[in-house]
Structures are given as C-alpha cells and as structure tokens.
Motif scaffolding. Structure first.
Motif, PDB file in Angstrom:
ATOM      1  N   ASP A 100       0.843  -1.265   0.086  1.00 29.27           N
ATOM      2  CA  ASP A 100       0.017  -0.084  -0.081  1.00 29.27           C
ATOM      3  C   ASP A 100       0.844   1.262   0.043  1.00 29.27           C
ATOM      4  O   ASP A 100       0.234   2.273   0.059  1.00 29.27           O
ATOM      5  N   ASN A 101       2.235   1.307   0.111  1.00 23.25           N
ATOM      6  CA  ASN A 101       2.879   2.338  -0.259  1.00 23.25           C
ATOM      7  C   ASN A 101       3.294   2.868  -1.708  1.00 23.25           C
ATOM      8  O   ASN A 101       3.601   3.820  -2.101  1.00 23.25           O
ATOM      9  N   GLU A 102       2.700   1.571  -2.460  1.00 18.66           N
ATOM     10  CA  GLU A 102       3.375   1.871  -3.927  1.00 18.66           C
ATOM     11  C   GLU A 102       1.844   1.692  -4.611  1.00 18.66           C
ATOM     12  O   GLU A 102       1.972   1.958  -5.934  1.00 18.66           O
ATOM     13  N   TYR A 103       0.659   1.523  -4.139  1.00 16.87           N
ATOM     14  CA  TYR A 103      -0.563   1.392  -4.895  1.00 16.87           C
ATOM     15  C   TYR A 103      -1.433   1.967  -4.379  1.00 16.87           C
ATOM     16  O   TYR A 103      -1.761   2.112  -3.090  1.00 16.87           O
ATOM     17  N   GLY A 104      -2.533   2.365  -5.178  1.00 20.90           N
ATOM     18  CA  GLY A 104      -3.890   3.140  -4.699  1.00 20.90           C
ATOM     19  C   GLY A 104      -4.827   2.049  -4.706  1.00 20.90           C
ATOM     20  O   GLY A 104      -4.814   1.310  -5.743  1.00 20.90           O
ATOM     21  N   PHE A 105      -5.702   2.009  -3.938  1.00 23.81           N
ATOM     22  CA  PHE A 105      -6.883   1.070  -4.058  1.00 23.81           C
ATOM     23  C   PHE A 105      -8.272   1.629  -4.197  1.00 23.81           C
ATOM     24  O   PHE A 105      -8.430   2.545  -3.563  1.00 23.81           O
ATOM     25  N   GLU A 106      -8.925   1.209  -4.862  1.00 20.65           N
ATOM     26  CA  GLU A 106     -10.410   1.821  -5.135  1.00 20.65           C
ATOM     27  C   GLU A 106     -11.492   0.565  -5.201  1.00 20.65           C
ATOM     28  O   GLU A 106     -11.411  -0.351  -5.960  1.00 20.65           O
ATOM     29  N   PRO A 107     -12.268   0.621  -4.229  1.00 14.51           N
ATOM     30  CA  PRO A 107     -13.168  -0.299  -4.178  1.00 14.51           C
ATOM     31  C   PRO A 107     -14.339  -0.194  -5.444  1.00 14.51           C
ATOM     32  O   PRO A 107     -14.583   0.855  -5.651  1.00 14.51           O
ATOM     33  N   ALA A 108     -15.096  -1.198  -5.937  1.00 14.03           N
ATOM     34  CA  ALA A 108     -15.862  -1.299  -6.690  1.00 14.03           C
ATOM     35  C   ALA A 108     -17.005  -1.820  -6.167  1.00 14.03           C
ATOM     36  O   ALA A 108     -16.803  -2.760  -5.458  1.00 14.03           O
ATOM     37  N   SER A 109     -18.427  -1.412  -6.758  1.00 12.08           N
ATOM     38  CA  SER A 109     -19.639  -2.046  -5.974  1.00 12.08           C
ATOM     39  C   SER A 109     -19.930  -3.364  -6.722  1.00 12.08           C
ATOM     40  O   SER A 109     -20.857  -4.038  -5.932  1.00 12.08           O
ATOM     41  N   SER A 110     -19.275  -3.869  -7.673  1.00 11.17           N
ATOM     42  CA  SER A 110     -19.715  -5.066  -8.215  1.00 11.17           C
ATOM     43  C   SER A 110     -18.264  -5.641  -8.765  1.00 11.17           C
ATOM     44  O   SER A 110     -17.486  -5.041  -9.148  1.00 11.17           O
ATOM     45  N   ILE A 111     -18.328  -6.954  -9.360  1.00 17.26           N
ATOM     46  CA  ILE A 111     -17.326  -7.847  -9.935  1.00 17.26           C
ATOM     47  C   ILE A 111     -17.214  -6.894 -11.404  1.00 17.26           C
ATOM     48  O   ILE A 111     -16.115  -6.545 -11.888  1.00 17.26           O
ATOM     49  N   THR A 112     -18.537  -6.585 -11.680  1.00 11.20           N
ATOM     50  CA  THR A 112     -18.486  -6.191 -13.145  1.00 11.20           C
ATOM     51  C   THR A 112     -17.833  -4.515 -13.279  1.00 11.20           C
ATOM     52  O   THR A 112     -16.903  -4.204 -13.929  1.00 11.20           O
ATOM     53  N   GLY A 113     -17.970  -3.689 -11.844  1.00 11.35           N
ATOM     54  CA  GLY A 113     -17.221  -2.700 -11.753  1.00 11.35           C
ATOM     55  C   GLY A 113     -15.666  -2.717 -11.910  1.00 11.35           C
ATOM     56  O   GLY A 113     -14.980  -1.974 -12.559  1.00 11.35           O
ATOM     57  N   VAL A 114     -15.232  -4.017 -11.393  1.00 15.12           N
ATOM     58  CA  VAL A 114     -13.808  -3.899 -11.502  1.00 15.12           C
ATOM     59  C   VAL A 114     -13.332  -4.331 -12.864  1.00 15.12           C
ATOM     60  O   VAL A 114     -12.322  -3.735 -13.488  1.00 15.12           O
ATOM     61  N   PHE A 115     -14.034  -5.113 -13.633  1.00 16.92           N
ATOM     62  CA  PHE A 115     -13.803  -5.371 -15.078  1.00 16.92           C
ATOM     63  C   PHE A 115     -13.549  -4.102 -15.873  1.00 16.92           C
ATOM     64  O   PHE A 115     -12.944  -3.712 -16.670  1.00 16.92           O
ATOM     65  N   GLU A 116     -14.846  -3.210 -15.497  1.00 19.76           N
ATOM     66  CA  GLU A 116     -15.080  -2.007 -16.279  1.00 19.76           C
ATOM     67  C   GLU A 116     -13.669  -1.032 -15.863  1.00 19.76           C
ATOM     68  O   GLU A 116     -13.240  -0.566 -16.811  1.00 19.76           O
ATOM     69  N   ALA A 117     -13.338  -1.059 -14.650  1.00 20.29           N
ATOM     70  CA  ALA A 117     -12.225  -0.214 -14.382  1.00 20.29           C
ATOM     71  C   ALA A 117     -10.821  -0.638 -14.988  1.00 20.29           C
ATOM     72  O   ALA A 117     -10.111   0.443 -15.476  1.00 20.29           O
ATOM     73  N   VAL A 118     -10.692  -1.775 -14.988  1.00 19.62           N
ATOM     74  CA  VAL A 118      -9.612  -2.435 -15.852  1.00 19.62           C
ATOM     75  C   VAL A 118      -9.508  -2.122 -17.294  1.00 19.62           C
ATOM     76  O   VAL A 118      -8.667  -1.874 -17.740  1.00 19.62           O
ATOM     77  N   GLN A 119     -10.727  -2.325 -17.932  1.00 22.43           N
ATOM     78  CA  GLN A 119     -10.863  -2.194 -19.426  1.00 22.43           C
ATOM     79  C   GLN A 119     -10.749  -0.871 -19.592  1.00 22.43           C
ATOM     80  O   GLN A 119     -10.103  -0.636 -20.796  1.00 22.43           O
ATOM     81  N   SER A 120     -11.265   0.133 -19.028  1.00 24.62           N
ATOM     82  CA  SER A 120     -11.154   1.501 -19.341  1.00 24.62           C
ATOM     83  C   SER A 120      -9.883   2.024 -19.093  1.00 24.62           C
ATOM     84  O   SER A 120      -9.711   3.213 -19.446  1.00 24.62           O
TER      85      SER A 120
END
Lengths: 333, 333
Positions: free
Chosen positions: A39-59
C-alpha cells in the motif's frame, strides 16, 4: 490497518498505480488486495460489483483488478465466470495475470447482549452429543448470542458456516445481502442490537462491532482463490522457474459429436494437466455452453512448445477460443 | 387450475403415488410437476428446499421428486449438483429417471398504482434510444410502475430479467428471497402496495396479485431443465427407441496428471458424445473436485455395449464414480 482502510476509501496518490477491488472497504477481496499489493506503492479503489472491477481495468481507470474466482467450499464464482465469458466483447483486453489465495475466516459480529451472561449459562456450550462427529462446530460463541434475531451475510458465507449456524442459531431468520461488509454495515445501523453479521475480522474493526464468535466457518481450510486482472499482457514479466497455469475459454460446435472431448484431448496429447473445468450457458442457443479450462503451463514460458502445440491443435476443434492469461501457480499443496 | 393448486397443497389420495417437488405451491417446479405427472393419478407434495425433495424420495415418503437442474440463461443449479454429489452418502438410492423442460416466463406482479396513469405519461414507454439494440427489453409495463419501491424474487430470476429491470426499474431496491412464489407471498402481505415480485403467472392467480408486466425475461428461449428423481432404477421401463442420456459423477486422483482427461477419453473412445460437464468442490481437499459428466447413451439400452465399455475403462482412471441415472432425451432441438 487504519491507514490502509483510509487509503483504500477511494483516495490515493495519483502517481501510484491503481488497484480496483470488489468492495466495499473491508471485504475479503480488499484483504486480498492489501496482501498482494504494497500500500505504499499502490492506490486502492473499491468497486461496487465484480462488473465494476472489469470496467475499471478495461477502461484504464485501474491498472489492476482483484476479483474472487472460487471458494474451496462453495465452488466457482458465477459472476466472475460470466464476465470472463465476455459474451458481448466488452472486456476484450482483460487478462488474468496472477492468482492469490486467502484463508477466509468468518466472524459473527454484532452487539453484545445488554446483560452479559456466561456462555455456559446461556446455552452456548458446545452441544456435543447432538451433532454427529464430522459435523461438530469448530468454535463456540464468546458470549451469549441468545438475543440475536436475524443474521445478515452474503449467500456464499451462509453456505460456509452451516454447522455453526445449525448448532447455535438454528431457525434464526437469515437475510442475504450483497457482501459480508454490507452485512456488517447493516448490523451497525440496527439500533435494536439484535442483528448479527457474518463477516471478516477487518469488518469488525472498521464498523466497530463486537466479535460474538470467531472462526465459525465449517472447514479450517476454507480458502478463496482470487484472480488479479490487468489490461493486455505484461511482456516484461520475467519467468521465475515456478510452475505456471493458464486459463482458456472456448465453445464447440454442438452438432459435432465428441467436439468437447476432442478439445480436451489436445491438452492430454501434450501432457498438459487440467486443473479445473467449468461451463456457463452461451446465451445464444439454450443448453450450449462456454467452457473454461485451466491447465498447467504458460504460453509465455513454453520451452518445449507444448502449450503452443495444444492451442494450435485446438484450433481444429473449437468453434471459438480465447486464452485468458497465464500466471504463476500460487496454490500451496 | 384451481383444482390443481388445491390438490398440490399437501393433500392427496393415499392410493396415489406421491410426487415431491420444490415448493412452495405455484413455483416453476410445481408447474413442471403438473405438466409431467397427471394429477388424476398422482398426489403432489411441496418441499421447502431441494434437500427436502431428496429426503422425501430417499426415505420413501415420495415416489418421485422434481428438482431444477439448470437454466438456459443462468446455468447449473448448484444446490442440486451438491445433493447429487452426495458427499455424506445420504442419498445412496436416488437416481435420475427422467428430465423435463419448462419455458420460464417471468411476470412482474404487484398492486396497480392507486391513480392509474397511461404508460406514456408515466415514463414507462420503451426507452429505445437509450438501450443498445441487442439489449432492448422484450416487453413493457402494462400500467405505471413508478410507485414500485422494492422488488422481491429469487437471485436466479433477477439474473434472467436484467434488461427489463435496467430499462424500467433501474436503481430500485432488490431483495433476494428463497423462491419466486415466496416473493409473490411477501408482496401480497405488503399493504403499502409499493412492492413487486418477479414470479410465475400461476403465482399471480394463487396470490391474487395484479400483473404489472408480462414476459419480462431477457431471452425468449429462457428454459429450465428439471430432473425427475426416484429411488433405485425402474427395471420394467421399456426402451422407446428415442435418444437417451446418462449422468455420472466421479473424482480423480489429483496427484495423477491428466487423470481428468483420461476419464473423458473413455467416453471419446466409445464415441459417446458429452452433453454437459460440471464440477463442485470435494470439500475433502481444497480445490479438488467432483465432476459431473452427462453423455448420450443409456446403460439399460446399450445394444453395442459402448456405455458398459466406457464405464469399465473409466474404472481404471477414476478414484470413485457413480452412475446417477439414464433417461430419455427430452430436449427439442
């Protein structure tokens, strides 16, 4: 821990690569993300669904994604399989670049009863004689839980705690919610103090709930496997010499008898061990499937060309196929 | 229809064989049971869970059981697979003796809004321009549904109606319940009139609810496949000459590379087409699986000995296996 929770609450240094995870904060996926990424090297963003994680990575909004793939007690996570199936080609660039295992320990969280009675007095002692030996609960309540009138958790978590629930909370109303962290949040909001949540120890800290019982899961070896997603393939990644695994999805022509067996034979021919197999409906023709096969080996480190060979053979039998990624095997056997 | 609902409400002539089905009354499984078994000759008993159906058949309380096995949109029913896996040998005598397909059409049920406004005025007209063409809803509300504040149904049904829900009920609270019939029951009880259920047309009749929208499922070909269970095998059953299918469960030694492929090769060798494959955790060692393979052919009508041959070959590679049944293929292709 507090620091991590703050960091992952949506805010992060913009210089840092971003990890999108299935939230909310304090979820098991969050725990896994914190375990896998410094966590010193990365930022963390919660997504409200598994779809949200896929969308964040694809975009490109996130550099990495963390999603649950299967649990050792409950099996595959259907939502993740359906997103990997990618029927509408919405996640064409997403690949699996790593896996992570988390020992999942469920806690019963809530508010202690107003008048504290000892576990013995409250009937919370282990009801040994009533339960056949292979189905004895692994833990008992830390204090009375007689005041609990309803339990919130994710359906998967109910499925992993049946023995404890059968022994100590039989017949108590169960309410399915979208995540174990959501369950903890709802219990925090319920001012009557008669609700309990099955959630992580991290959720107890974050929501300030009392731990009513620890490690209530049926099996000590209750483990969830997560996939780490990224966009494209990291061509710079070095091969460590450790065993690797790959995941492929494919469809076969269902009018061609034996097509599925023909595809699997491609792996057998090249002595590539299959480590998992799953199927999901194509949603094009009823009762025709997209298959997922995981096998030992990596296309990027393939010294004897067996993976390349199998994929080239498979070309003849599969109607369509997609290599979803290769990564280092992290299962401790 | 009224007569059938009464009959299946737990009462039946004691001379008649009993069919246990996944209830409650008016469930899709109930519809299937009534379609498959003549209600003049059979009594119908709802069970409150799929486990209840297995218990009724194994104990002899019921002669037949009807359980959902897979849906063409949502895939396999995990609970049924887990019961067929029979990890504790509790259902040793149960076999699958037939299958049945039901076209599942979901209705939105509730109470009409107090002041009826036309669909056009209430914003319920098809929002054509907003939805990409492959994801247009198949139907629209029959009257205003703007008063709906929460929707109850089974998680599988939510999964089958995403397009309609996204178009007309976006952001509305969703509550998972154990069955679509239970959803209809809860909506009937809610006196505010602001709840809706996704359930069968039979549920509308039985619970006296208004139909707010018909056929809201994403796909016209939304079909559920059911298994008919019995105790032991009916040795007197005649072979009709129609195609048959069989279901087998097995485990392999995971230290033996290629064991899964070796087992599947037994079917390929005998030219027995595989029609489905599923896996569930063994719950003995994490990430080891019980596999379910369905194939074309029947052990009881096996003129060229191919099924017998495959099972005998498989003996060498499977750690354990069980033939769960053979029956006539009822899928209309």
């Amino acid at each position: 821990m507090e620091h991590q929770a703050e960091k992952s609450n949506g805010r992060h240094d913009s210089d840092h690569p971003v990890v999108s995870f299935l939230g909310p904060v304090s979820s098991y996926t969050h725990q896994t993300a914190l375990q896998r990424f410094n966590d010193n090297e990365y930022g963390f963003e919660p997504a409200s669904s598994i779809t949200g994680v896929f969308e964040a990575v694809q975009s490109g909004a996130a550099d990495f994604g963390v999603v649950p793939f299967e649990n050792s007690t409950n099996g595959a996570v259907i939502f993740t399989l359906d997103l990997l199936a990618d029927r509408q080609s919405m996640y064409a660039d997403i690949s699996v670049c790593d896996e992570a295992y988390l020992d999942v320990s469920h806690y019963l969280l809530g508010h202690k009863a107003a008048v504290t009675s000892s576990p013995e007095m409250s009937g919370a002692s282990t009801p040994t004689s009533l339960i056949p030996s292979p189905l004895k609960p692994r833990s008992k309540p830390l204090s009375s839980i007689k005041h609990i009138k309803r339990i919130y958790t994710h359906p998967q978590a109910f499925g992993q705690c049946e023995i404890f629930l059968g022994a100590y909370l039989k017949g108590i109303e169960r309410i399915d919610v979208s995540s174990t962290s959501k369950a903890a949040e709802l219990v925090k909001e319920d001012k009557t103090g008669t609700s309990a949540a099955i959630a992580s120890s991290l959720a107890a800290e974050i929501h300030g709930l009392d731990v009513l019982a620890k490690a209530i899961e049926d099996r000590e070896d209750n483990t969830t496997r997560f996939f780490i997603l990224r966009k494209g393939v990291d061509e710079t990644a070095k091969h460590t010499g450790n065993p690797t695994k790959s995941l492929i999805s494919f469809t076969v022509d269902h009018r061609s008898p034996g097509a599925l067996a023909d595809v699997l034979e491609c792996f057998r021919n090249k002595k590539l061990n299959l480590t998992s197999i799953n199927s999901r409906p194509t949603r094009i023709v009823p009762f025709q499937y997209i298959f997922f096969v995981e096998f030992e080996g990596s296309l990027r480190h393939d010294p004897d060309g067996r993976v390349k060979g199998a994929l080239s053979d498979l070309e003849k039998y599969a109607q369509s196929w997609r290599l979803l990624g290769s990564w280092e095997d992290k299962l401790v056997r």
